[in-house]
Design an enzyme around this catalytic site. Structure first.
Site, mmCIF file in Angstrom:
data_model
loop_
_atom_site.group_PDB
_atom_site.id
_atom_site.type_symbol
_atom_site.label_atom_id
_atom_site.label_comp_id
_atom_site.label_asym_id
_atom_site.label_seq_id
_atom_site.Cartn_x
_atom_site.Cartn_y
_atom_site.Cartn_z
ATOM 1 N N HIS A 116 -3.544 5.378 3.869
ATOM 2 C CA HIS A 116 -4.265 4.706 3.104
ATOM 3 C C HIS A 116 -4.138 3.158 3.684
ATOM 4 C CE1 HIS A 116 -5.777 2.141 -0.277
ATOM 5 N NE2 HIS A 116 -6.811 3.031 -0.392
ATOM 6 N N SER A 173 -10.927 -0.268 -2.288
ATOM 7 C CA SER A 173 -9.751 -0.190 -1.438
ATOM 8 C C SER A 173 -10.023 -0.880 -0.135
ATOM 9 C CB SER A 173 -9.142 1.329 -1.167
ATOM 10 O OG SER A 173 -8.701 1.631 -2.339
ATOM 11 N N ASP A 207 1.048 -1.127 0.051
ATOM 12 C CA ASP A 207 -0.160 -0.032 0.017
ATOM 13 C C ASP A 207 0.808 1.287 0.030
ATOM 14 O OD1 ASP A 207 -2.336 1.659 0.570
ATOM 15 O OD2 ASP A 207 -3.316 -0.132 0.573
#
Length: 539
Positions: A219, A397, A179
């Site tokens: 994220h 996601s 990520d």
């Protein structure tokens, strides 16, 4: 005339000296056999054990790139090595077109493939007016803060809560997350349980080449929280007891093909560490430079660097779970790289009413395969942020890791099943399995149903049964079955995962061990399209 000549010279100069990205593929690996003969020099014992359980042998892909080749490319004029892949036997390099082209003169270079498609033989030409493209938002925005109990729907939708009730929570399995960054994971409360139980095994930042994953864009922090986060009555991940590696491969400041190469390098590291499940809440379709971007024609699972590597990862015994992408309501609505790979479990997003999110990228792959494969909740999914706050977020996601954690917990219930068996059970449990489409794929999996189906197959195996005796053994063992079986075979692997003996059993239940040294071996018996492993001691 002088103006025209000057313009021509400037154009030539720009073409010769502007920076390009390319993959340089090598012809061979001169020392491959020495690594295969000494597998612990390139793979961990856990990686070897994972392959042994699934009956997967070693091959030349597992050997590292020949270091002398790397050294000569690194020393070449104007060349910067950005990343490398042993599986594809290639380096990602950056330099002028002239300097990159000069590498073809090295005798060990097999071919060069430019990220700029127009520079490759037969490559497509892009309109000069479209030199850059707008970037797809792969990271959608946080909407609601502090949503107590909000994770219930996303877990229950998959019946992952049922797995947890049976005490299948990912224990014994290892997950790698690729990520953009994991700030706060080393300090904040939602990850305290992971830290207290030593469930974070390590990580690496492939963008900055440092062993610190607790930086970058949050994220990855939110993605990890969907799998391993734990805040009582607020957020419970789908695999709270799995072990985790955290890898930064995404540079949020730009979109460049080097991120694909970072991803592949991280994937290879994950393999060497013995990872079982890989989660990728990233996808690639359009790059900042249009000449590097893909088109839908490229979404065939074979064109991109990352998608080819994803299929290799599956051949090594791992399961790659990737988000479908957030471009479903754009001019390019299809799934991106590496979600187009045939063996990747590509996940689209639904809301809490199980209706597809309009942003969720669609299929099929360009060659007509069903994509996405399955769906999970990606609208108002509950996450933990880098500050430790509980929030909700939108995007495939988050559908991806919610599903990946459920897969991990499910696999922990059946650790001897192969990755292919697990993926097929997951797909077959989904609510649209009988009539898949390009929006939902096979639909939303039901892990309670998958468990019951898997349990039935194990019970059928046990009902037929077999006995391997004596154990410990001297120079011979005998295999007998309690029922009629078809095409039974037995294979023996040493502690390094190397296949040392294999033969059919049907007409010869007595197996000679004369050629095996004393020690502990893993045996794998296969019949009726199922298999089971065990240990044998040779005196």
């Amino acid at each position: 005339m002088k103006k025209a000549l000057l313009l021509f010279v400037l154009l030539l100069t720009t073409a010769a000296f502007s920076q390009e990205d390319a993959w340089v593929y090598f012809a061979d690996k001169p020392l491959a056999q020495s690594y295969i003969d000494n597998p612990l020099s390139m793979l961990s014992q856990r990686a070897l054990d994972r392959r042994t359980t699934q009956g997967i042998g070693l091959n030349v892909q597992d050997a590292p790139i020949h270091q002398l080749y790397i050294d000569q490319v690194t020393a070449a004029t104007g060349i910067t090595v950005m990343a490398k892949s042993k599986w594809l036997n290639a380096l990602h390099v950056r330099g002028s077109q002239t300097d990159i082209a000069a590498l073809s003169g090295l005798p060990f270079v097999n071919r060069i493939h430019y990220a700029n498609h127009s520079l490759n033989p037969g490559g497509r030409q892009l309109p000069q007016a479209n030199l850059t493209t707008s970037r797809i938002n792969k990271f959608l925005d946080t909407q609601v803060n502090y949503n107590y109990g909000g994770s219930a729907t996303q877990v229950q939708m998959l019946k992952a809560d049922w797995l947890h009730q049976q005490d299948f929570t990912g224990s014994g399995k290892v997950v790698a997350i690729m990520d953009a960054g994991f700030p706060g994971v080393n300090t904040e409360a939602p990850f305290q349980r992971l830290r207290d139980n030593n469930l974070i095994l390590g990580g690496y930042d492939f963008v900055n080449k440092v062993a610190n994953p607790y930086t970058g864009y949050q994220h990855g922090t939110q993605v990890l929280s969907n799998m391993g986060g734990y805040v009582d009555a607020q957020l419970i991940g789908t695999a709270p007891d799995a072990h985790y590696y955290l890898f930064i491969t995404e540079d949020v400041n730009s979109e460049n093909p080097v991120e694909e190469s970072n991803w592949v390098e991280a994937l290879e590291m994950a393999d060497s560490l013995g990872v079982d499940v890989v989660n990728t809440s990233l996808g690639y379709f359009e790059y900042d430079t249009a000449a590097y971007s893909y088109t839908y024609d490229d979404m065939d699972g074979q064109t991109s660097f990352a998608s080819r590597a994803a299929d290799i990862a599956f051949s090594k015994g791992m399961i790659c779970v990737t988000s479908a992408g957030n471009s479903g309501n754009t001019a390019n609505p299809h799934i991106g790289v590496p979600g187009d790979a045939a063996t990747v479990l590509t996940v689209g997003a639904v809301n809490n009413a199980e209706i597809r999110a309009t942003f969720s990228s669609i299929g099929p792959s360009f060659d007509g395969r069903i994509k996405p494969d399955v769906m999970a909740m990606g609208v108002a999914a509950t996450v933990a942020t880098q500050s430790g706050a509980i929030a909700t977020n939108n995007g495939t996601s988050f559908a991806g890791p919610i599903l990946a954690g459920a897969v991990t917990s499910f696999w922990s219930a059946f650790p001897n099943k192969t990755n292919a068996e697990i993926v097929q059970l997951v797909k077959a449990s989904a609510d649209r399995f009988a009539s898949p489409d390009n929006n939902y794929g096979y639909g939303i999996p039901d892990f309670q149903q998958a468990y019951n189906t898997a349990l039935l197959s194990v019970s059928e195996f046990d009902a037929k049964g077999f006995v391997v005796y004596p154990n410990p053994a001297n120079n011979q063992v005998t295999v007998t079955f309690t029922d009629v079986v078809t095409k039974p075979t037995i294979a023996f692997y040493n502690s390094l995962g190397q296949l040392v003996l294999q033969q059919t059993i049907e007409n010869n239940p007595a197996i000679s061990l004369d050629n095996l040294n004393s020690g502990i071996y893993i045996y794998k018996i296969t019949f009726d399209n199922v298999s089971q492993t065990g240990k044998l001691v040779k005196k």
